[in-house]
Design an enzyme around this catalytic site. Structure first.
Site, PDB file in Angstrom:
ATOM      1  N   GLU A 175       0.814  -1.215   0.000  1.00 34.27           N
ATOM      2  CA  GLU A 175       0.000   0.000   0.000  1.00 34.27           C
ATOM      3  C   GLU A 175       0.848   1.265   0.000  1.00 34.27           C
ATOM      4  OE1 GLU A 175      -2.974   0.208  -0.742  1.00 34.27           O
ATOM      5  OE2 GLU A 175      -3.519  -1.905  -0.587  1.00 34.27           O
TER       6      GLU A 175
ATOM      7  N   THR B  22       1.111   5.617  -7.307  1.00 33.48           N
ATOM      8  CA  THR B  22       2.042   4.855  -8.131  1.00 33.48           C
ATOM      9  C   THR B  22       1.301   3.714  -8.813  1.00 33.48           C
ATOM     10  OG1 THR B  22       3.815   5.364  -6.566  1.00 33.48           O
ATOM     11  CG2 THR B  22       4.188   3.519  -8.075  1.00 33.48           C
TER      12      THR B  22
ATOM     13  N   LEU C  81      11.564   5.362  -7.369  1.00 36.20           N
ATOM     14  CA  LEU C  81      10.115   5.260  -7.191  1.00 36.20           C
ATOM     15  C   LEU C  81       9.470   6.611  -6.868  1.00 36.20           C
ATOM     16  CD1 LEU C  81       8.009   3.068  -7.394  1.00 36.20           C
ATOM     17  CD2 LEU C  81       8.258   2.631  -4.955  1.00 36.20           C
ATOM     18  N   GLY C  82      10.283   7.563  -6.389  1.00 35.68           N
ATOM     19  CA  GLY C  82       9.745   8.891  -6.110  1.00 35.68           C
ATOM     20  C   GLY C  82       9.039   9.013  -4.776  1.00 35.68           C
ATOM     21  N   TYR C  83       8.639  10.235  -4.456  1.00 38.44           N
ATOM     22  CA  TYR C  83       7.997  10.525  -3.162  1.00 38.44           C
ATOM     23  C   TYR C  83       8.727   9.796  -2.037  1.00 38.44           C
ATOM     24  CZ  TYR C  83       4.059  12.847  -5.478  1.00 38.44           C
ATOM     25  OH  TYR C  83       3.279  13.709  -6.199  1.00 38.44           O
TER      26      TYR C  83
ATOM     27  N   TYR D 112      -6.886   6.489   3.499  1.00 32.78           N
ATOM     28  CA  TYR D 112      -6.962   5.433   2.490  1.00 32.78           C
ATOM     29  C   TYR D 112      -6.202   4.183   2.939  1.00 32.78           C
ATOM     30  CZ  TYR D 112      -5.642   2.280  -1.018  1.00 32.78           C
ATOM     31  OH  TYR D 112      -5.418   1.092  -1.642  1.00 32.78           O
TER      32      TYR D 112
ATOM     33  N   ASP E 237      -9.911   6.137  -2.872  1.00 29.17           N
ATOM     34  CA  ASP E 237      -8.723   6.564  -3.612  1.00 29.17           C
ATOM     35  C   ASP E 237      -9.161   7.170  -4.939  1.00 29.17           C
ATOM     36  OD1 ASP E 237      -9.529   4.376  -5.078  1.00 29.17           O
ATOM     37  OD2 ASP E 237      -7.489   3.700  -5.485  1.00 29.17           O
TER      38      ASP E 237
ATOM     39  N   CYS F 283     -13.314   1.381 -15.634  1.00 30.24           N
ATOM     40  CA  CYS F 283     -13.733   2.789 -15.571  1.00 30.24           C
ATOM     41  C   CYS F 283     -12.496   3.682 -15.509  1.00 30.24           C
ATOM     42  CB  CYS F 283     -14.626   3.001 -14.340  1.00 30.24           C
ATOM     43  SG  CYS F 283     -15.584   4.531 -14.379  1.00 30.24           S
TER      44      CYS F 283
ATOM     45  N   CYS G 133     -17.312   2.217 -22.448  1.00 29.47           N
ATOM     46  CA  CYS G 133     -18.588   2.094 -21.746  1.00 29.47           C
ATOM     47  C   CYS G 133     -19.523   1.083 -22.440  1.00 29.47           C
ATOM     48  CB  CYS G 133     -19.265   3.451 -21.642  1.00 29.47           C
ATOM     49  SG  CYS G 133     -18.296   4.670 -20.724  1.00 29.47           S
TER      50      CYS G 133
ATOM     51  N   CYS H 108     -19.310  -2.059 -20.654  1.00 28.03           N
ATOM     52  CA  CYS H 108     -19.386  -1.986 -19.186  1.00 28.03           C
ATOM     53  C   CYS H 108     -20.672  -2.624 -18.664  1.00 28.03           C
ATOM     54  CB  CYS H 108     -19.315  -0.530 -18.740  1.00 28.03           C
ATOM     55  SG  CYS H 108     -19.377  -0.327 -16.948  1.00 28.03           S
TER      56      CYS H 108
ATOM     57  N   CYS I  56     -25.410   3.579 -15.281  1.00 26.62           N
ATOM     58  CA  CYS I  56     -24.433   4.630 -14.969  1.00 26.62           C
ATOM     59  C   CYS I  56     -25.020   5.999 -15.331  1.00 26.62           C
ATOM     60  CB  CYS I  56     -23.150   4.389 -15.749  1.00 26.62           C
ATOM     61  SG  CYS I  56     -21.898   5.679 -15.558  1.00 26.62           S
TER      62      CYS I  56
END
Length: 347
Positions: free
Chosen positions: A33, A39, A76-78, A116, A134, A188, A195, A198, A204
Site C-alpha cells: 500500500e 504509483t 520510485l519517487g515521493y 486510504y 482513492d 472505468c 462504456c 461496461c 451509470c
DNA sequence: AAGGCGGGGTT
DNA sequence: AACCCAGCCTT
C-alpha cells in the site's frame, strides 16, 4: 442485483493476480500500500518483490539503515514514503513488540498511513468494514452516481467516504474494496473508457447524461516552477569523485547528489567556470572544466521542471572525502543522477 | 484549505 | 502538453 454485488461479481471474473492479494499478513499488505500510493501497479510491483526479498519481515526492515531503504526505493519517487516506512517499522518493532495495530483507528496513527491506507490494510488484513477512497473510487462513484462535487475539496471526500460506507457489504469489505479499485483501474479508466462493454452501461448516470468525460470534477491545478541545476562531477588524482547529501527540506531529502550550483536561469561556461574555479571546498586546484551536456536535460517532476547540466571537473590533488566508483553504487540517488552515472559516467 | 512531494505511463 | 497513478504531510 445490487451495485456492490455486481461489482464483486465483475471483480471475481476480471481481477489481476497481484502478489499482495494472496495474504492477510499486514506486513506485505502495508508494504504494497505504501509503494502503491500515487504509483501504478506496473511501476510498483518490482519494488514490492525487492523489498520483500531484502526485508522479509518488519524486523528486518527495522534493522536496516535508512540509506539502505532509500537505495531500494531509488527511482520510485515521493521518498518520504520510504523514510516513513522505515521509521514506522522501527516504531512497530520497538514500541509495539513487532505487532501491527489491529484496527483502522490504530493504523491511522502510524506515520505514512492516512485514511486510504488505514482502510486498505484494515479491510484486507482484518476484514474490518471500512471503505477505501482513492482516485479509482472517486472516479467510479462520481460517474455511476453522477456526482459533480469537486473532488479537490475535503468536504467532497467525506461525501464519497459516506457513500462508499453505505455501499460496502459489511460481511465482505476486503472483496468490495478490492473490486471497486480494480474496476476503476481496468474498466472505468480516466480517459476513453469503453462504456459499451461496461456491466453498468444501463445504470451509470454519467453515461446516460453524457458526462463520463467530465467526471470526476477536479479543480486543483498545480503550477510548475523552473529550476536550473549545475552538477559538478569532479575527478581527483585517485579517480574519486565528490558527493553531498540533500539535507534541506524539499525535493530528494536525504538522497545524494554531486556538488550543486543552482542558478536563476540557464548559464553557460563563462558564468559557471569561475564559480567552480573559486570553489574552495574541493581542497585541490582545478585542471579542467568540461560541459558534458551543453543542452540541458529537462527532468520533469510533477511540480518542478529541473533544467540540469553536468560539468566534468578534473582536480590535480586528492579529495579528503573522495568516493570511489565502487562506493558510488551504495548511495541512493535521484533517478536523473543515477541515470547520468550509469549512462555517462561509467563509460 | 492549500501546497509540496517523483517518476512514469497514457492520451 | 495535460492528466493521472491503490495519498500523505506540513503549514
Amino acid at each position: 442485483m445490487t451495485f456492490s454485488n455486481l461489482l464483486i461479481q465483475w471483480y471475481l471474473q476480471n481481477k489481476r493476480d497481484l502478489p499482495w492479494r494472496n495474504t492477510t499478513n499486514p506486513y506485505p499488505i502495508w508494504l504494497s500500500e505504501i509503494i502503491l500510493q500515487q504509483t501504478r501497479v506496473a511501476q510498483g510491483t518490482p519494488y514490492f518483490y525487492n523489498f520483500l526479498n531484502q526485508f522479509p519481515t518488519v524486523n528486518h526492515l527495522a534493522q536496516a539503515d535508512e540509506q539502505q531503504v532509500l537505495k531500494l526505493w531509488q527511482g520510485l519517487g515521493y521518498y518520504s514514503r520510504a523514510r516513513n516506512l522505515h521509521q514506522t517499522a522501527q516504531y512497530i518493532v520497538n514500541e509495539l513488540d513487532g505487532i501491527f495495530p489491529n484496527s483502522y483507528a490504530g493504523l491511522l496513527r502510524l506515520k505514512g498511513i492516512g485514511e486510504y491506507t488505514a482502510a486498505a490494510i484494515a479491510s484486507f488484513a482484518y476484514n474490518e468494514p471500512v471503505p477505501v477512497v482513492d482516485g479509482n473510487v472517486f472516479r467510479v462513484l462520481s460517474r455511476y452516481f453522477g456526482i459533480e462535487s469537486d473532488i479537490s475539496l475535503g468536504k467532497t471526500k467525506k461525501e464519497f467516504t459516506a457513500l462508499a460506507a453505505e455501499l460496502l457489504p459489511k460481511d465482505q469489505p476486503a472483496l468490495f474494496n478490492q473490486a471497486i479499485m480494480e474496476f476503476g483501474a481496468l474498466q472505468c479508466v480516466p480517459k476513453s473508457p469503453s462504456c459499451e462493454d461496461c456491466i453498468f452501461n444501463t445504470s451509470c448516470v454519467a453515461l446516460q447524461k453524457g458526462l463520463v468525460g467530465e467526471l470526476p470534477v477536479k479543480s486543483k491545478k498545480l503550477k510548475v516552477s523552473h529550476r536550473y541545476f549545475n552538477y559538478i562531477v569532479v575527478t581527483d588524482t585517485n579517480g574519486n569523485t565528490k558527493l553531498q547529501q540533500r539535507t534541506d527540506k524539499g525535493i530528494w531529502y536525504n538522497l545524494y547528489e554531486f556538488p550543486l550550483i543552482e542558478t536563476q536561469k540557464e548559464e553557460g561556461f563563462e558564468t559557471i567556470a569561475p564559480l567552480i574555479q573559486n570553489d574552495a571546498s574541493f581542497g585541490a586546484s582545478v585542471i579542467s572544466i568540461q560541459e558534458v551536456n551543453p543542452i540541458s536535460i529537462v527532468h520533469k517532476l510533477s511540480h518542478q521542471h529541473l533544467h540540469i547540466k553536468f560539468w566534468k571537473v578534473t582536480l590535480d590533488g586528492a579529495l579528503d572525502d573522495g568516493v570511489t566508483d565502487q562506493q558510488l553504487k551504495a548511495f541512493p540517488f535521484p533517478i536523473v543522477i543515477h541515470n547520468f552515472i550509469e549512462d555517462v559516467w561509467a563509460k
